[in-house]
Structure formats: structure tokens, C-alpha cells
Design a protein around this motif. Sequence first.
Motif, PDB file in Angstrom:
ATOM      1  N   ASN A  74       0.822  -1.210   0.000  1.00 28.98           N
ATOM      2  CA  ASN A  74       0.000   0.000   0.000  1.00 28.98           C
ATOM      3  C   ASN A  74       0.855   1.259   0.000  1.00 28.98           C
ATOM      4  O   ASN A  74       0.527   2.252  -0.672  1.00 28.98           O
ATOM      5  N   LEU A  75       1.962   1.205   0.789  1.00 30.04           N
ATOM      6  CA  LEU A  75       2.863   2.360   0.791  1.00 30.04           C
ATOM      7  C   LEU A  75       3.451   2.602  -0.592  1.00 30.04           C
ATOM      8  O   LEU A  75       3.525   3.747  -1.060  1.00 30.04           O
ATOM      9  N   ARG A  76       3.887   1.511  -1.251  1.00 32.30           N
ATOM     10  CA  ARG A  76       4.458   1.667  -2.593  1.00 32.30           C
ATOM     11  C   ARG A  76       3.409   2.191  -3.583  1.00 32.30           C
ATOM     12  O   ARG A  76       3.722   3.013  -4.446  1.00 32.30           O
ATOM     13  N   GLU A  77       2.183   1.661  -3.424  1.00 28.92           N
ATOM     14  CA  GLU A  77       1.123   2.147  -4.304  1.00 28.92           C
ATOM     15  C   GLU A  77       0.837   3.630  -4.056  1.00 28.92           C
ATOM     16  O   GLU A  77       0.620   4.399  -4.990  1.00 28.92           O
ATOM     17  N   MET A  78       0.842   4.038  -2.771  1.00 30.90           N
ATOM     18  CA  MET A  78       0.619   5.449  -2.454  1.00 30.90           C
ATOM     19  C   MET A  78       1.726   6.320  -3.035  1.00 30.90           C
ATOM     20  O   MET A  78       1.467   7.393  -3.593  1.00 30.90           O
ATOM     21  N   GLU A  79       2.985   5.841  -2.903  1.00 34.21           N
ATOM     22  CA  GLU A  79       4.097   6.593  -3.476  1.00 34.21           C
ATOM     23  C   GLU A  79       3.955   6.691  -4.998  1.00 34.21           C
ATOM     24  O   GLU A  79       4.216   7.743  -5.597  1.00 34.21           O
ATOM     25  N   ASN A  80       3.543   5.554  -5.596  1.00 26.47           N
ATOM     26  CA  ASN A  80       3.366   5.555  -7.045  1.00 26.47           C
ATOM     27  C   ASN A  80       2.250   6.508  -7.447  1.00 26.47           C
ATOM     28  O   ASN A  80       2.367   7.272  -8.430  1.00 26.47           O
ATOM     29  N   TYR A  81       1.135   6.479  -6.660  1.00 29.07           N
ATOM     30  CA  TYR A  81       0.028   7.388  -6.956  1.00 29.07           C
ATOM     31  C   TYR A  81       0.446   8.840  -6.798  1.00 29.07           C
ATOM     32  O   TYR A  81       0.077   9.711  -7.607  1.00 29.07           O
ATOM     33  N   GLU A  82       1.234   9.145  -5.742  1.00 33.16           N
ATOM     34  CA  GLU A  82       1.705  10.512  -5.558  1.00 33.16           C
ATOM     35  C   GLU A  82       2.600  10.946  -6.715  1.00 33.16           C
ATOM     36  O   GLU A  82       2.519  12.096  -7.188  1.00 33.16           O
ATOM     37  N   LYS A  83       3.437  10.024  -7.171  1.00 36.90           N
ATOM     38  CA  LYS A  83       4.310  10.331  -8.300  1.00 36.90           C
ATOM     39  C   LYS A  83       3.480  10.611  -9.555  1.00 36.90           C
ATOM     40  O   LYS A  83       3.728  11.604 -10.281  1.00 36.90           O
ATOM     41  N   ILE A  84       2.496   9.731  -9.791  1.00 32.72           N
ATOM     42  CA  ILE A  84       1.632   9.927 -10.959  1.00 32.72           C
ATOM     43  C   ILE A  84       0.855  11.237 -10.825  1.00 32.72           C
ATOM     44  O   ILE A  84       0.681  11.992 -11.799  1.00 32.72           O
ATOM     45  N   GLU A  89      -0.075  16.780 -12.362  1.00 29.71           N
ATOM     46  CA  GLU A  89      -0.103  18.207 -12.039  1.00 29.71           C
ATOM     47  C   GLU A  89       0.855  18.991 -12.928  1.00 29.71           C
ATOM     48  O   GLU A  89       0.525  20.076 -13.422  1.00 29.71           O
ATOM     49  N   CYS A  90       2.061  18.417 -13.119  1.00 35.82           N
ATOM     50  CA  CYS A  90       3.031  19.084 -13.996  1.00 35.82           C
ATOM     51  C   CYS A  90       2.497  19.176 -15.427  1.00 35.82           C
ATOM     52  O   CYS A  90       2.645  20.211 -16.097  1.00 35.82           O
ATOM     53  N   SER A  91       1.855  18.087 -15.883  1.00 33.69           N
ATOM     54  CA  SER A  91       1.294  18.099 -17.237  1.00 33.69           C
ATOM     55  C   SER A  91       0.187  19.137 -17.359  1.00 33.69           C
ATOM     56  O   SER A  91       0.100  19.869 -18.360  1.00 33.69           O
ATOM     57  N   ILE A  92      -0.657  19.220 -16.313  1.00 28.19           N
ATOM     58  CA  ILE A  92      -1.747  20.193 -16.336  1.00 28.19           C
ATOM     59  C   ILE A  92      -1.186  21.617 -16.337  1.00 28.19           C
ATOM     60  O   ILE A  92      -1.656  22.494 -17.073  1.00 28.19           O
ATOM     61  N   ALA A  93      -0.162  21.849 -15.478  1.00 31.00           N
ATOM     62  CA  ALA A  93       0.446  23.177 -15.435  1.00 31.00           C
ATOM     63  C   ALA A  93       1.068  23.528 -16.788  1.00 31.00           C
ATOM     64  O   ALA A  93       0.924  24.653 -17.284  1.00 31.00           O
ATOM     65  N   GLY A  94       1.745  22.531 -17.399  1.00 31.85           N
ATOM     66  CA  GLY A  94       2.315  22.781 -18.720  1.00 31.85           C
ATOM     67  C   GLY A  94       1.251  23.063 -19.761  1.00 31.85           C
ATOM     68  O   GLY A  94       1.424  23.931 -20.627  1.00 31.85           O
ATOM     69  N   ALA A  95       0.119  22.335 -19.658  1.00 33.09           N
ATOM     70  CA  ALA A  95      -0.985  22.562 -20.602  1.00 33.09           C
ATOM     71  C   ALA A  95      -1.564  23.956 -20.420  1.00 33.09           C
ATOM     72  O   ALA A  95      -1.878  24.647 -21.403  1.00 33.09           O
TER      73      ALA A  95
END
Length: 204
Positions: A74-84, A89-95
Motif C-alpha cells: 500500500n505504501l508503494r502504491e501510495m508513493e506511485n500514486y503521488e508520483k503519478i 499536475e506538472c502536465s496540467i500546469a504545462g498545458a
Amino acid sequence: MGAVTDDEVIRKRLLIDGDGAGDDRRINLLVKSFIKWCNSGSQEEGYSQYQRMLSTLSQCEFSMGKTLLVYDMNLREMENYEKIYKEIECSIAGAHEKIAECKKQILQAKRIRKNRQEYDALAKVIQHHPDRHETLKELEALGKELEHLSHIKESVEDKLELRRKQFHVLLSTIHELQQTLENDDKLSEVDEAQESAMEADPKP
């Protein structure tokens, strides 16, 4: 294996009955086995209870290890979700930045197009007008004509003022003549009244 949510754990806790379920049940069995082992009368019975306690401990350790694995997953999944999430967010900001830049480019293109249309319209208007030399000649002719009209206007105004004065003198003369006629009529009426009085009262 899917991650265990808090709602599932709470639901499982609320549905337990008797000795419980899962880890709670194993702990209860372990306590009961320990009590029976302490109260065992024979060595064979004590050994049997001892084996049961070891088995229960093994199950608890296995369950604990499985829980830790699920927790780590679950921790790894949470980290992965935070990364995604950060990547999104970066993609949205760039858009948003690209959209803002595109809007600026569109506004600039519209402004340039509008200016070009205005320039074309002005160029067409200028082409339909004569050149400066001819315009100056026309202005000079109009100036002379305006000067001539100004003289005519002054002459007409002088004549109008003269006619106004003459008309005023005429009105004054008519008024004086009217007063004279009225005075004459009054004198005639007085003379007639005196004559009538003399005729009505003759002398002795």
C-alpha cells in the motif's frame, strides 16, 4: 492481492462474534491454549497444548507478515500514486501555460489582422482622394469663395439694418399720425358737444 481499506477493517471488526475472527480469534485461542497448558494434568496433554500454541503463534506470525507485506504494498502504491499525481499536475500546469501562450498568440494574430484591415481600408480611401497639390488649389479657391460670400453677407446685413431703421421710422410716423387723428376726433367731439349745449340753452 488488493489493498485492505479502513472501511473493510472496521466492517470486519463490527461483524465479529464469539471468539472473534482473524487475528482476534487466534489471540483468544492462544490465551485459551496457554491457560489449558498451565492447567494440564499430564505431560502428553501439556505437549499437545504446547504444539497448539506454537501453531497459533505461527499463524499469527504468518498473518503479521502478510499484513506487513500488504502495508508495504500500500505504501508503494501510495508513493506511485503521488508520483503519478505530481506528473499529472506538472502536465496540467504545462498545458495551462501552453493554452495561455496560445491565447496570447491568437490575440496578437487578431490584432495584426485588424491592423492590416484598417491599413487596407485607409489605403483605399487615400486612393480615392486627390493629391495634395490639387487639394491645396481647391482649398485656395474655397477660401476666395468664402471671402466673397462673407462680403455679400456683410452687404446684406447692412441693407437689412437700414431697412430695419426705415421700418422703425415708418412705425413711429404711423403712431404719431394715429395719435394726431385721435386728438382731432376728440376736439371734434368737444366742439360738437358745445354747439349742442348752446342750441339747447339760447340766450334771453
